[in-house]
Motif scaffolding. Structure first.
Motif, mmCIF file in Angstrom:
data_model
loop_
_atom_site.group_PDB
_atom_site.id
_atom_site.type_symbol
_atom_site.label_atom_id
_atom_site.label_comp_id
_atom_site.label_asym_id
_atom_site.label_seq_id
_atom_site.Cartn_x
_atom_site.Cartn_y
_atom_site.Cartn_z
ATOM 1 N N ASP A 473 -24.369 -34.823 44.852
ATOM 2 C CA ASP A 473 -25.165 -34.487 46.037
ATOM 3 C C ASP A 473 -24.363 -34.650 47.324
ATOM 4 O O ASP A 473 -24.909 -34.960 48.378
ATOM 5 C CB ASP A 473 -26.421 -35.348 46.103
ATOM 6 N N GLU A 476 -25.579 -32.366 50.112
ATOM 7 C CA GLU A 476 -27.026 -32.306 50.212
ATOM 8 C C GLU A 476 -27.479 -31.690 51.527
ATOM 9 O O GLU A 476 -28.428 -30.925 51.593
ATOM 10 C CB GLU A 476 -27.601 -33.719 50.077
ATOM 11 N N ASN A 500 -23.687 -25.632 46.296
ATOM 12 C CA ASN A 500 -24.620 -25.993 47.363
ATOM 13 C C ASN A 500 -23.910 -26.239 48.686
ATOM 14 O O ASN A 500 -24.558 -26.287 49.733
ATOM 15 C CB ASN A 500 -25.410 -27.248 46.973
#
Length: 1013
Positions: A473, A476, A500
């Motif tokens: 993450d 994030e 991401n």
């Protein structure tokens, strides 16, 4: 009874009243302004109301009249998009007091005649494109109070004098040259003088021209080429509030009486060569708010009396030679917001008293010798920027306070000796945009909490002792643009959800222990421009989807365990071999390793498993174990037979190619049918031997007019001192006439008694002769004896980049300045030439000595690289000798050349190319010497880039004139990337060519692309 005269008058008046078509006289001011308008382009129709049918112009837009006399007093034509040359017609406005055409597109020279406007008090022509010299009648404007010519292209010398009535004289951002006129002293009412950003030079007579201006409140001579000392006498300017002398070449001491100007609030003397210590009189400047003295040669301790300048808000002493400790008295500066002492020789601990600067927003202490721990109290101040990189700080990283968490945006503590990991409280710094803790000894795992920093754009933790796995993450927040984790001990796979990190344009994970495949999700990084995964244990095939990342410019996946085909599109089809080497088997003609694919091996059947005979059918049961039919069976499957045939075909192809190569070499050796024309002549020998004692001349290329007779008995005569044109690392260059008046350049190699094998010399020179490219100076031939070796090339009559950029070296500095378009053409052409040397030869042909004197120019400023590959001709010179020879190229030599344990490769050329870029952009030499100091160009540019903001472009050569910032800034950053101290951080020349193409392309975000470096 009316008289005859009265009757006549009555008749005339009645007739005039009856005839409505009788023309009325035209107003002179209407006529003048209509003529003025007719010569201009007015795309927005701002002057549509200006019509000749009006009786007066007082009702027109942008015109102001005197209500009592209806005479025009003011023309305010600012920012109307007008274009064209400055027209005539204004001389009809006899009462005009103010003329403003600022922020338009007017061009050409100013017409004469302004001096006819005796009432003119204010002229504002700023931010147009006016050029040429100022009209001779400007000094005759008897009523002039305000003259603003800022941001044009006026050139030539300044007028000998200006109107004695002028109060505000602003001539910045032009191309005025020559000395400061003595006549300025006659403008005794002058309040504001701004001559910044021109090409003014010489040593100004401050005492005669400037110090008499006792009413002066603002003096700006910055960004010119002034030199010499600044004499005392400034105390006469007792009304002075601002003085800016930055960006010149002033030297010596600061005037001792500067502290006697009681109203001074701004002093900027940065980027000069002032030396010694500051005069103590400065302590009396109680109103001083801004004090900048960076980029000079000040020495000694930091004055303790700086803490008595209570009003000080900005203090910059970076890039000097200050020593000693930071004084505790700095903590008394309660209003201080900006403090920079970077790039000095300060030592000792950071005083706890610094926390007394409660309004401090930016603190820069990088590149000193500071030691000890970071004071916890300093992390209680509401800092926005903190840079203490490149020191010897130790201890742990303070966790910070709530106040710091709310304000901190930039934190750089790289290259120190910090330990103890990254505090968990770091995740609370929600406004943090830049975090660099690289090259410390943190010895910690990568905190997953860093992914919560929603504004973090740059995370640099290289060589910080990180271990463990990469958090899944980490992106994030989705704001991360630069992620650099090189040189750690990270293990495990790259997270699948790396996609991401949608804002990433630089991902650098090299020199770790990462395993597993490159995740397919990485193809979701649509903004990615630089990907570095070298020196890991990544395996499997490269996802084909990575080829779809259109923004990708540079990739390095070397030294992993990758196999299979490269992606069929994108940057992967033009990668350099160094970006692929050291893998198990990537399918590319650039790598020597055998190609391996992750596919099942062909099925090969054991012939002993089946009975002989039959008709050849392969009737196995579906489970593969049943008996075959009695008919004859094949020993091998169809796939196996295809594989064997392919292998045989490849082997035959290799044999044929090998034979062809051998044949070609033999033809090249005996002069058969090669495309070269070789003329060999044994000058004075009738016997053949393997080691010739007499001269031999060999020429290359079709149409070569050189003959052996040109050198018979005359090689030494051609090399007289009268024809010498330069000396370089590998020898001396001469200009010589040979044959029928042909002029050539001859380099006499400094290799006497070293190269004793003519065969070896011939082989290497022939390789150099095959280097043909529009940006390479072709080798035409050579002349050889054991005691004398000459290389023959075309003569370049337009000289070298060194002469064009820095003058011809004879002291007069007479040379025509290069425009930005010409400089970019030189950068791009040189990059293409070096890329050809690196890519078209195996092993790559390395120049070893890239610098301006080896770049020759044609009449269009197209570059031709000379002296390439000459180190190949010195087989008996060891690295130490070669390194010592490069001392003549000080400033261009890659730092690894001083280390004999490192393998010298093409990265050395890229370093020199980077320095070349910086010289072209700044106009400064790589190393500049003075009586007591040495100025390194790379260091100066690095400081400006690290500070950022509008200061970055201050280093651009002012002789360039107008230039596109969206090109200059990325090129400047590219030069810094190429001069990285770590060779692996430098791009390949192929990548450089691609980056330059992107910079030149009309893409709005092109300047942001270079931020990745």
């Amino acid at each position: 009874m009316a008289t005859p005269i009265a009757l006549l008058l009555f008749v005339l008046v009645a007739a005039a009243a009856a005839d409505t078509t009788m023309p009325m006289p035209v107003n002179e001011e209407v006529l003048g302004l209509v003529v003025f308008k007719s010569a201009l382009s007015d795309p927005s129709g701002a002057l549509a109301t200006w019509t000749e049918s009006d009786a007066t112009p007082c009702g027109w837009a942008h015109v102001e009249c005197d209500p009592a006399t209806s005479r025009v007093l003011r023309l305010a034509l600012d920012g109307l998009g007008l274009s064209g040359r400055m027209p005539r017609g204004l001389d009809r406005l006899a009462a005009l007091q103010s003329l403003s055409v600022a922020r338009n597109n007017l061009s050409g020279e100013l017409p004469t005649g302004l001096s006819l406007l005796k009432s003119l008090r204010s002229i504002d022509l700023s931010y147009n494109a006016f050029s040429g010299p100022l009209p001779d009648d400007v000094p005759l404007l008897a009523s002039l109070r305000y003259l603003d010519l800022t941001g044009n292209a006026f050139s030539g010398p300044l007028p000998a004098s200006f109107p004695t009535t002028v109060r505000f004289l602003m001539l910045s951002g032009n191309q005025f040259s020559g000395p400061l006129p003595q006549g300025l002293s006659k403008s005794s009412f002058l309040l504001h003088l701004n001559l910044s950003g021109n090409q003014l030079s010489g040593s100004p007579d401050f005492a005669g021209a400037l110090w008499p201006l006792s009413r002066l409140r603002a003096l700006d001579l910055s960004r010119n080429q002034f030199s010499g000392t600044v004499t005392t006498g400034i105390a006469n300017l007792h009304n002075l509030k601002t003085i800016d002398l930055s960006g010149n070449r002033f030297f010596g001491a600061v005037p001792s009486d500067i502290g006697l100007c009681p109203h001074l609030s701004t002093v900027d003397i940065s980027s000069n060569a002032f030396d010694g210590q500051l005069p103590d009189s400065i302590v009396h400047l109680g109103s001083l708010v801004y004090f900048a003295a960076s980029g000079n040669r000040f020495s000694g301790d930091v004055p303790a009396w700086l803490g008595d300048l209570a009003a000080l808000q900005h203090l910059d002493f970076s890039d000097n030679a200050l020593t000693g400790r930071l004084p505790d008295s700095l903590g008394k500066l309660k209003d201080l917001r900006y403090l920079s002492m970077s790039k000095n020789q300060l030592s000792g601990a950071i005083p706890d008293a610094m926390s007394g600067c409660t309004k401090l927003a930016e603190l820069h202490l990088r590149a000193n010798n500071l030691s000890g721990s970071i004071p916890d109290a300093l992390f209680d101040v509401g800092l926005e920027t903190l840079d203490m990189s490149s020191n010897a700080l130790s201890g742990v990283l303070p966790s910070g306070s709530t106040k710091l968490a709310e304000t901190l945006q930039w934190l750089d503590l790289s290259v120190n000796q910090l330990t103890g990991g990254i505090p968990a409280e770091m995740a609370l710094f929600m406004n943090l945009r830049y975090l660099n803790l690289s090259r410390n000894d943190l010895r910690t795992q990568l905190p997953p909490e860093l992914g919560l920093l929603r504004n973090l754009t740059v995370l640099d933790l290289r060589s910080s002792g990180l271990y463990g796995t990469m958090p899944s993450d980490l992106c994030e927040a989705g704001s991360l643009a630069v992620l650099q984790l090189d040189g750690n001990s990270l293990a495990g796979p790259i997270p699948d959800n790396i996609g991401n990190c949608s804002s990433l344009y630089l991902l650098s994970l090299g020199h770790n222990s990462l395993t597993g495949p490159i995740p397919v999700g990485m193809s979701e990084l649509k903004k990615l421009e630089i990907l570095r995964l070298e020196y890991n244990n990544l395996s499997g095939e490269i996802p084909q989807q990575l080829g779809g990342i259109e923004s990708l410019l540079a990739v390095n996946i070397s030294h992993n365990r990758l196999v299979g085909r490269l992606p069929a599109s994108g940057v992967f089809q033009s990668l350099d071999a160094s970006a692929l080497e050291g893998n198990l088997g990537i399918c590319s003609p650039l790598v020597a390793e055998p190609c391996r694919m992750n596919v099942p091996k062909p099925l090969v059947l054991d012939p002993n498993e089946y009975p002989h005979g039959g008709d050849g059918d392969n009737n196995l049961e579906t489970n593969g174990r049943g008996p075959a039919s009695p008919r004859k069976r094949r020993f091998l499957s169809v796939s196996a037979m295809v594989a064997i045939c392919a292998a045989v075909f490849i082997i035959l192809g290799v044999i044929v190619i090998t034979l062809l190569n051998i044949s070609a070499r033999r033809r090249a050796g005996d002069g058969g049918t090669t495309p070269e024309k070789e003329l060999e002549s044994i000058v004075s020998s009738s016997t053949k031997s393997s080691k010739l004692a007499t001269g031999k001349m060999v020429t290359f290329g079709p149409g070569n007019s050189l003959r052996s007779e040109d050198f018979v008995g005359g090689a030494d005569a051609l090399l007289s001192k009268a024809t010498e044109i330069g000396r370089g690392v590998f020898g001396t260059v001469y200009r010589a006439s040979v044959g029928e008046g042909r002029v050539v350049a001859i380099k006499k190699l400094a290799t006497a008694n070293i190269v004793d094998s003519r065969d070896d010399f011939d082989r290497e020179v022939r390789i150099l002769g095959k280097a043909r490219h529009p940006n390479l100076l072709p080798l035409k031939g050579y002349y050889w004896t054991p005691q004398l070796q000459l290389l023959i090339t075309d003569y370049a009559p337009h000289g070298s980049l060194e002469a064009r950029l820095h003058g011809d070296g004879n002291g007069d500095g007479a040379f025509q300045a290069l425009t930005w378009a010409e400089r970019f053409r030189i950068v791009a052409g040189t990059a293409r030439g070096l890329a050809h040397l690196h890519q078209s030869f195996r092993p790559p042909m390395i120049h070893y000595n890239v610098k301006p004197s080896n770049i020759l120019l044609d009449e269009q400023c197209n570059p031709m690289i000379g002296d390439f590959g000459l180190a190949r001709l010195l087989p008996k010179l060891d690295k130490h000798v070669i390194s010592s020879r490069f001392q003549g190229g000080m400033g261009y030599v890659a730092p690894e050349l001083a280390c004999q344990s490192l393998r010298i490769n093409e990265k050395c050329d890229i370093y020199g190319f980077g320095v070349l870029i910086l010289e072209l952009v700044t106009g400064r030499k790589a190393v500049e010497y003075s009586d007591d100091d040495v100025v390194i160009l790379i260091d100066q540019v690095r400081v400006l880039l690290e500070h950022g903001g509008s200061n970055v472009l201050e280093c651009v050569d002012p002789t360039i004139g107008e230039f596109p910032e969206e090109e200059v800034l990325p090129v400047l950053k590219l030069g810094m990337v190429c001069t990285s101290q770590i060779p692996s951080n430098r791009p390949s020349m192929a990548e450089v060519v691609q980056i330059l193409q992107v910079i030149k392309a009309p893409v709005a975000a092109s300047s942001a692309r270079m931020e990745a470096f």
